[in-house]
Design a protein around this motif. Sequence first.
Motif, PDB file in Angstrom:
ATOM      1  N   LEU A  21     -11.909  -0.004   2.567  1.00  0.00           N
ATOM      2  CA  LEU A  21     -10.858  -0.445   1.642  1.00  0.00           C
ATOM      3  C   LEU A  21      -9.811   0.633   1.438  1.00  0.00           C
ATOM      4  O   LEU A  21     -10.104   1.830   1.491  1.00  0.00           O
ATOM      5  CB  LEU A  21     -11.473  -0.794   0.276  1.00  0.00           C
ATOM      6  CG  LEU A  21     -12.461  -1.965   0.221  1.00  0.00           C
ATOM      7  CD1 LEU A  21     -12.947  -2.148  -1.205  1.00  0.00           C
ATOM      8  CD2 LEU A  21     -11.813  -3.249   0.725  1.00  0.00           C
ATOM      9  N   TYR A  23      -7.122   2.015  -1.375  1.00  0.00           N
ATOM     10  CA  TYR A  23      -6.774   1.942  -2.793  1.00  0.00           C
ATOM     11  C   TYR A  23      -6.169   3.279  -3.203  1.00  0.00           C
ATOM     12  O   TYR A  23      -6.439   4.321  -2.597  1.00  0.00           O
ATOM     13  CB  TYR A  23      -7.993   1.608  -3.650  1.00  0.00           C
ATOM     14  CG  TYR A  23      -9.214   2.452  -3.375  1.00  0.00           C
ATOM     15  CD1 TYR A  23      -9.395   3.698  -3.983  1.00  0.00           C
ATOM     16  CD2 TYR A  23     -10.203   2.012  -2.481  1.00  0.00           C
ATOM     17  CE1 TYR A  23     -10.514   4.471  -3.713  1.00  0.00           C
ATOM     18  CE2 TYR A  23     -11.320   2.784  -2.209  1.00  0.00           C
ATOM     19  CZ  TYR A  23     -11.476   4.004  -2.835  1.00  0.00           C
ATOM     20  OH  TYR A  23     -12.574   4.775  -2.565  1.00  0.00           O
ATOM     21  N   LEU A  26      -9.597   4.928  -7.979  1.00  0.00           N
ATOM     22  CA  LEU A  26     -10.850   4.204  -8.128  1.00  0.00           C
ATOM     23  C   LEU A  26     -11.358   4.394  -9.550  1.00  0.00           C
ATOM     24  O   LEU A  26     -11.510   5.518 -10.024  1.00  0.00           O
ATOM     25  CB  LEU A  26     -11.893   4.721  -7.128  1.00  0.00           C
ATOM     26  CG  LEU A  26     -13.236   3.980  -7.092  1.00  0.00           C
ATOM     27  CD1 LEU A  26     -13.049   2.547  -6.603  1.00  0.00           C
ATOM     28  CD2 LEU A  26     -14.234   4.721  -6.181  1.00  0.00           C
ATOM     29  N   LYS A  82      -2.298  -0.705  -7.154  1.00  0.00           N
ATOM     30  CA  LYS A  82      -3.183  -0.575  -5.996  1.00  0.00           C
ATOM     31  C   LYS A  82      -4.535   0.061  -6.347  1.00  0.00           C
ATOM     32  O   LYS A  82      -5.306   0.427  -5.479  1.00  0.00           O
ATOM     33  CB  LYS A  82      -2.483   0.230  -4.886  1.00  0.00           C
ATOM     34  CG  LYS A  82      -1.278  -0.490  -4.293  1.00  0.00           C
ATOM     35  CD  LYS A  82      -0.739   0.233  -3.080  1.00  0.00           C
ATOM     36  CE  LYS A  82       0.495  -0.486  -2.530  1.00  0.00           C
ATOM     37  NZ  LYS A  82       0.205  -1.868  -2.098  1.00  0.00           N
ATOM     38  N   THR A  83      -4.782   0.167  -7.641  1.00  0.00           N
ATOM     39  CA  THR A  83      -6.076   0.686  -8.116  1.00  0.00           C
ATOM     40  C   THR A  83      -7.194  -0.321  -7.799  1.00  0.00           C
ATOM     41  O   THR A  83      -6.969  -1.533  -7.769  1.00  0.00           O
ATOM     42  CB  THR A  83      -6.000   0.925  -9.631  1.00  0.00           C
ATOM     43  OG1 THR A  83      -5.094   1.993  -9.887  1.00  0.00           O
ATOM     44  CG2 THR A  83      -7.365   1.281 -10.225  1.00  0.00           C
ATOM     45  N   LEU A  84      -8.392   0.205  -7.567  1.00  0.00           N
ATOM     46  CA  LEU A  84      -9.582  -0.623  -7.394  1.00  0.00           C
ATOM     47  C   LEU A  84     -10.560  -0.288  -8.523  1.00  0.00           C
ATOM     48  O   LEU A  84     -10.839   0.882  -8.770  1.00  0.00           O
ATOM     49  CB  LEU A  84     -10.243  -0.352  -6.040  1.00  0.00           C
ATOM     50  CG  LEU A  84     -11.552  -1.109  -5.772  1.00  0.00           C
ATOM     51  CD1 LEU A  84     -11.292  -2.607  -5.593  1.00  0.00           C
ATOM     52  CD2 LEU A  84     -12.271  -0.548  -4.536  1.00  0.00           C
ATOM     53  N   ARG A 109      -7.150  -5.099  -8.248  1.00  0.00           N
ATOM     54  CA  ARG A 109      -8.345  -5.540  -7.536  1.00  0.00           C
ATOM     55  C   ARG A 109      -9.612  -4.959  -8.186  1.00  0.00           C
ATOM     56  O   ARG A 109      -9.590  -3.867  -8.731  1.00  0.00           O
ATOM     57  CB  ARG A 109      -8.266  -5.118  -6.071  1.00  0.00           C
ATOM     58  CG  ARG A 109      -7.160  -5.816  -5.314  1.00  0.00           C
ATOM     59  CD  ARG A 109      -6.699  -4.995  -4.122  1.00  0.00           C
ATOM     60  NE  ARG A 109      -7.795  -4.751  -3.194  1.00  0.00           N
ATOM     61  CZ  ARG A 109      -7.891  -3.662  -2.440  1.00  0.00           C
ATOM     62  NH1 ARG A 109      -6.982  -2.701  -2.509  1.00  0.00           N
ATOM     63  NH2 ARG A 109      -8.891  -3.534  -1.601  1.00  0.00           N
ATOM     64  N   ASP A 147     -12.773  -8.988  -5.389  1.00  0.00           N
ATOM     65  CA  ASP A 147     -12.726  -8.785  -3.941  1.00  0.00           C
ATOM     66  C   ASP A 147     -14.095  -9.020  -3.320  1.00  0.00           C
ATOM     67  O   ASP A 147     -14.213  -9.538  -2.209  1.00  0.00           O
ATOM     68  CB  ASP A 147     -12.260  -7.354  -3.607  1.00  0.00           C
ATOM     69  CG  ASP A 147     -10.746  -7.252  -3.547  1.00  0.00           C
ATOM     70  OD1 ASP A 147     -10.087  -8.067  -4.218  1.00  0.00           O
ATOM     71  OD2 ASP A 147     -10.238  -6.378  -2.830  1.00  0.00           O
TER      72      ASP A 147
END
Length: 346
Positions: A21, A23, A26, A82-84, A109, A147
């Motif tokens: 992935l 990102y 996180l 765009k952080t997960l 996400r 996701d």
Amino acid sequence: METVLFSSQIANDLKQFLGHLEYSSLGLIMDSNTKNTCLPLIEKILPESVRKFAFPAGENHKNLETCVKIWEWMTNEGFDRKTLIINLGGGVTGDMGGFCAATYKRGVRFINIPTTLLSQVDASVGGKLGIDFQGFKNHIGVFTQPDAVIIAEEFLKTLPENELRSGFAEVLKHGLIRNADYFRILKFENWQDQPWKEIIEKSVNIKKEVVEKDPKESGLRKILNFGHTIGHAFESHFLGTQQHLLHGEAIAIGMICEAYLSTKKSGLSKEELKEVEKVILSVFGHFEFSDEDVPTITQLCSQDKKNVSSTMYFSLLRKIGACDFNIPVSHQEISESIHYYQSIKL
């Protein structure tokens, strides 16, 4: 539909999954219990840059106040679109962490790693996210798919027996509403000794099949609420009291009450009612409460999300393994079903 991955070794599988992935940041959301018991199983493979947030464990913290703290943490960490987010924990963490991720900057996400039996077989599938509000269960929320959901049996070893049993209520429900053969192969006398990996996969597949046919709960998906209209009312009524019920304990009561209603409204035989009653009581025992509680519990059912205007709609069993939905039920009938449960003698 979200991707559901069944893991045989959570640390290795999560490391491999994250490696594929992209990102910018996180974040990891968990509760205080998960931080102590479950985080150690994956901590060594997480990047040093991971930012962690832990909130106090318990359904009474699944509310807007905790969400505000999570959103403040996300903002202060500078998380962008765009952080997960990883939600590590039971149903409260998955519901609330997912809700916060789905609403932060209009959605970032997230993946869910459910750590309780309840969240693995129920809350992990279907994209329902939300929080409790003013005493009503899951009153504020959204539908957003993670996701991925990564399910690992090894987390079950971290659970106290009452939490494992709470999750078993949803396993029972899946058999009752959709697969009589599945219901009847479950162990009830030594319920702790199930082949859990097979049970979890079977339950997830039953729920997934229903959700895929009706993602937004406009029809068939309502059968997943069997036992929940009255069960949620019990859970809400006793929340924070000395008689506090875990979710599955409340749903077990609700399933007996709603099985009784099923004999009145949708054709369930008296023999199958007694079968349902016997196995649920053998696992969960009988919950004692007073006559004074009944009117409030009955009234709480009027807040159920399946209701339309002032009509209360239930999902009820036609037989073990088959469930109908959108069956109108009156306050008087609900009260009668609760009194029926109350009258059962072990």
